[in-house]
Design a protein around this motif. Structure first.
Motif, PDB file in Angstrom:
ATOM      1  N   VAL A  94       0.859  -1.179   0.000  1.00 53.52           N
ATOM      2  CA  VAL A  94       0.000   0.000   0.000  1.00 53.52           C
ATOM      3  C   VAL A  94       0.900   1.235   0.000  1.00 53.52           C
ATOM      4  O   VAL A  94       1.877   1.295   0.744  1.00 53.52           O
ATOM      5  CB  VAL A  94      -0.930   0.024   1.227  1.00 53.52           C
ATOM      6  N   ARG A  95       0.566   2.229  -0.845  1.00 55.69           N
ATOM      7  CA  ARG A  95       1.393   3.434  -0.931  1.00 55.69           C
ATOM      8  C   ARG A  95       0.554   4.697  -0.894  1.00 55.69           C
ATOM      9  O   ARG A  95      -0.574   4.719  -1.389  1.00 55.69           O
ATOM     10  CB  ARG A  95       2.227   3.432  -2.222  1.00 55.69           C
ATOM     11  N   LEU A  96       1.153   5.735  -0.327  1.00 55.90           N
ATOM     12  CA  LEU A  96       0.564   7.071  -0.344  1.00 55.90           C
ATOM     13  C   LEU A  96       1.418   7.945  -1.240  1.00 55.90           C
ATOM     14  O   LEU A  96       2.637   7.998  -1.100  1.00 55.90           O
ATOM     15  CB  LEU A  96       0.544   7.662   1.070  1.00 55.90           C
ATOM     16  N   ALA A  97       0.788   8.632  -2.182  1.00 60.03           N
ATOM     17  CA  ALA A  97       1.470   9.583  -3.048  1.00 60.03           C
ATOM     18  C   ALA A  97       0.883  10.964  -2.798  1.00 60.03           C
ATOM     19  O   ALA A  97      -0.330  11.108  -2.626  1.00 60.03           O
ATOM     20  CB  ALA A  97       1.315   9.195  -4.522  1.00 60.03           C
ATOM     21  N   VAL A  98       1.742  11.971  -2.765  1.00 61.44           N
ATOM     22  CA  VAL A  98       1.314  13.338  -2.457  1.00 61.44           C
ATOM     23  C   VAL A  98       1.665  14.262  -3.613  1.00 61.44           C
ATOM     24  O   VAL A  98       2.750  14.156  -4.196  1.00 61.44           O
ATOM     25  CB  VAL A  98       1.978  13.841  -1.156  1.00 61.44           C
ATOM     26  N   MET A  99       0.746  15.176  -3.931  1.00 66.49           N
ATOM     27  CA  MET A  99       1.004  16.157  -4.970  1.00 66.49           C
ATOM     28  C   MET A  99       2.081  17.129  -4.522  1.00 66.49           C
ATOM     29  O   MET A  99       2.101  17.577  -3.375  1.00 66.49           O
ATOM     30  CB  MET A  99      -0.276  16.935  -5.282  1.00 66.49           C
ATOM     31  N   ASP A 100       2.984  17.454  -5.431  1.00 62.21           N
ATOM     32  CA  ASP A 100       4.076  18.380  -5.131  1.00 62.21           C
ATOM     33  C   ASP A 100       4.172  19.406  -6.254  1.00 62.21           C
ATOM     34  O   ASP A 100       3.845  19.120  -7.406  1.00 62.21           O
ATOM     35  CB  ASP A 100       5.395  17.609  -5.008  1.00 62.21           C
ATOM     36  N   ALA A 214      -8.346  17.097  -4.744  1.00 54.98           N
ATOM     37  CA  ALA A 214      -7.473  15.954  -4.453  1.00 54.98           C
ATOM     38  C   ALA A 214      -6.032  16.423  -4.319  1.00 54.98           C
ATOM     39  O   ALA A 214      -5.524  17.156  -5.173  1.00 54.98           O
ATOM     40  CB  ALA A 214      -7.573  14.912  -5.557  1.00 54.98           C
ATOM     41  N   CYS A 215      -5.377  16.019  -3.235  1.00 53.63           N
ATOM     42  CA  CYS A 215      -3.985  16.400  -3.017  1.00 53.63           C
ATOM     43  C   CYS A 215      -3.088  15.182  -2.878  1.00 53.63           C
ATOM     44  O   CYS A 215      -1.868  15.315  -2.756  1.00 53.63           O
ATOM     45  CB  CYS A 215      -3.851  17.259  -1.763  1.00 53.63           C
ATOM     46  N   ALA A 216      -3.678  13.985  -2.886  1.00 52.57           N
ATOM     47  CA  ALA A 216      -2.896  12.760  -2.672  1.00 52.57           C
ATOM     48  C   ALA A 216      -3.678  11.575  -3.227  1.00 52.57           C
ATOM     49  O   ALA A 216      -4.845  11.703  -3.619  1.00 52.57           O
ATOM     50  CB  ALA A 216      -2.610  12.566  -1.186  1.00 52.57           C
ATOM     51  N   THR A 217      -3.015  10.430  -3.264  1.00 49.87           N
ATOM     52  CA  THR A 217      -3.681   9.186  -3.649  1.00 49.87           C
ATOM     53  C   THR A 217      -3.225   8.071  -2.718  1.00 49.87           C
ATOM     54  O   THR A 217      -2.137   8.131  -2.139  1.00 49.87           O
ATOM     55  CB  THR A 217      -3.355   8.766  -5.094  1.00 49.87           C
ATOM     56  N   ILE A 218      -4.059   7.074  -2.571  1.00 44.51           N
ATOM     57  CA  ILE A 218      -3.690   5.872  -1.830  1.00 44.51           C
ATOM     58  C   ILE A 218      -3.955   4.684  -2.751  1.00 44.51           C
ATOM     59  O   ILE A 218      -4.962   4.660  -3.477  1.00 44.51           O
ATOM     60  CB  ILE A 218      -4.487   5.764  -0.508  1.00 44.51           C
ATOM     61  N   GLY A 219      -3.026   3.731  -2.791  1.00 45.28           N
ATOM     62  CA  GLY A 219      -3.160   2.632  -3.737  1.00 45.28           C
ATOM     63  C   GLY A 219      -2.641   1.316  -3.211  1.00 45.28           C
ATOM     64  O   GLY A 219      -1.909   1.260  -2.219  1.00 45.28           O
ATOM     65  N   ILE A 220      -3.037   0.258  -3.888  1.00 46.73           N
ATOM     66  CA  ILE A 220      -2.605  -1.106  -3.589  1.00 46.73           C
ATOM     67  C   ILE A 220      -1.949  -1.658  -4.844  1.00 46.73           C
ATOM     68  O   ILE A 220      -2.485  -1.522  -5.942  1.00 46.73           O
ATOM     69  CB  ILE A 220      -3.800  -2.001  -3.195  1.00 46.73           C
ATOM     70  N   ALA A 221      -0.787  -2.291  -4.694  1.00 49.74           N
ATOM     71  CA  ALA A 221      -0.069  -2.834  -5.855  1.00 49.74           C
ATOM     72  C   ALA A 221       0.559  -4.172  -5.505  1.00 49.74           C
ATOM     73  O   ALA A 221       0.902  -4.429  -4.340  1.00 49.74           O
ATOM     74  CB  ALA A 221       1.009  -1.856  -6.327  1.00 49.74           C
ATOM     75  N   GLY A 222       0.724  -5.012  -6.527  1.00 43.72           N
ATOM     76  CA  GLY A 222       1.363  -6.301  -6.311  1.00 43.72           C
ATOM     77  C   GLY A 222       1.508  -7.063  -7.614  1.00 43.72           C
ATOM     78  O   GLY A 222       1.130  -6.576  -8.686  1.00 43.72           O
TER      79      GLY A 222
END
Length: 271
Positions: A94-100, A214-222
């Motif tokens: 699981v990852r959090l990405a933030v807008m920059d 929206a300022c960020a995203t949360i995701g699942i990867a594998g």
């Protein structure tokens, strides 16, 4: 400054170090200028030269600064419990990405993660990477909150990238990308299969403020072998629940609040 950051990026990609001749050659910087830059960076404790063979490499100083920044930003304390719970429930990364950035220079950076896979093939990417907007689930989730024209402008600035760098199903044209974004808007989350890499699948959702920004995203990867499309859709409710939780938690993070203000400014919304 451009040369300095180019040197830092190159050394970050070559953790074992490089001789000054290789640095100068790869970056197209004269040897004398390369020596001056490296000497100044060494003086600040950012790089060091190995005594045995003279290669230059990064020290841990930048890493320390990065972790200090994340700790002070509130992201670790606020986001990590949410990421940990979602990772445990999904059994995947699981990852959090933030807008920059702001305006046309906006990008998306992965800043925090939690690993839920306890055995078998694990996907453990490095944090601090800029998400490729054209082919990552995180990129699609964020771009889907923008208009088509704005989304395309950001992708074109970053570039679609050469085909060999990403998966076989990565969009290669604006038309294909817009189609992926419209599907993402209809679902409320992005589904990316064999787009970022040939063997990976992922889903992601935007983290929105109450006004929809929206300022960020949360995701699942594998690995695709463990996360076929049907399972991705099955995990979506858990991810959307975590995204809603992150929306509330983000109000206490200076970093996420800055990203939110930047997103609102770009969209012409009041703070």
């Amino acid at each position: 400054m451009d040369r300095t950051f180019a040197v830092l990026r190159l050394l970050a990609e070559n953790a074992d170090g490089l001789p000054i001749s290789a640095i100068a050659d790869r970056l197209g910087i004269p040897l004398s200028a390369s020596h001056r830059l490296l000497s100044e960076l060494a003086g600040h404790g950012v790089v060091q030269q190995e005594r045995g063979h003279g290669d230059y490499r990064l020290t841990m100083r930048l890493v320390t600064l990065a972790f200090t920044y994340l700790a002070r930003s509130g992201v670790t304390d606020i986001a990590q419990p949410v990421l940990d719970r979602l990772a445990a429930r999904s059994g995947e990364l699981v990852r959090l990405a933030v807008m920059d950035g702001d305006g046309a220079n906006r990008s998306l950076t992965w800043v925090a993660r939690a690993q839920g896979a306890q055995s078998g093939l694990r996907y453990d990417p490095e944090m601090g990477q800029v998400a490729p907007l054209s082919c990552s689930a995180s990129g699609w989730a964020w771009l889907s909150t923008l208009g088509d024209g704005e989304a395309l402008a950001l992708v074109e600035r970053q570039g679609f990238g050469p085909p060999e760098e990403f998966g076989p199903r990565a969009p290669r044209t604006p038309k294909a990308l817009i189609q992926a974004l419209r599907q993402t808007r209809r679902r409320g989350y992005a589904v990316a299969i064999q787009t970022f890499t040939p063997w990976m699948s992922a889903i992601a959702a935007p983290v929105r403020a109450p006004d929809g920004t929206a300022c960020a995203t949360i995701g699942i990867a594998g690995p695709l072998m463990r996360l076929p499309e049907e399972k991705l859709h099955g995990l979506a409710p858990l991810m959307l629940e975590a995204a809603a939780e992150m929306t509330q938690a983000s109000l206490g993070s200076p970093l996420l609040n800055r990203a939110l203000h930047g997103a609102r400014n770009a969209m012409g919304r009041p703070r």
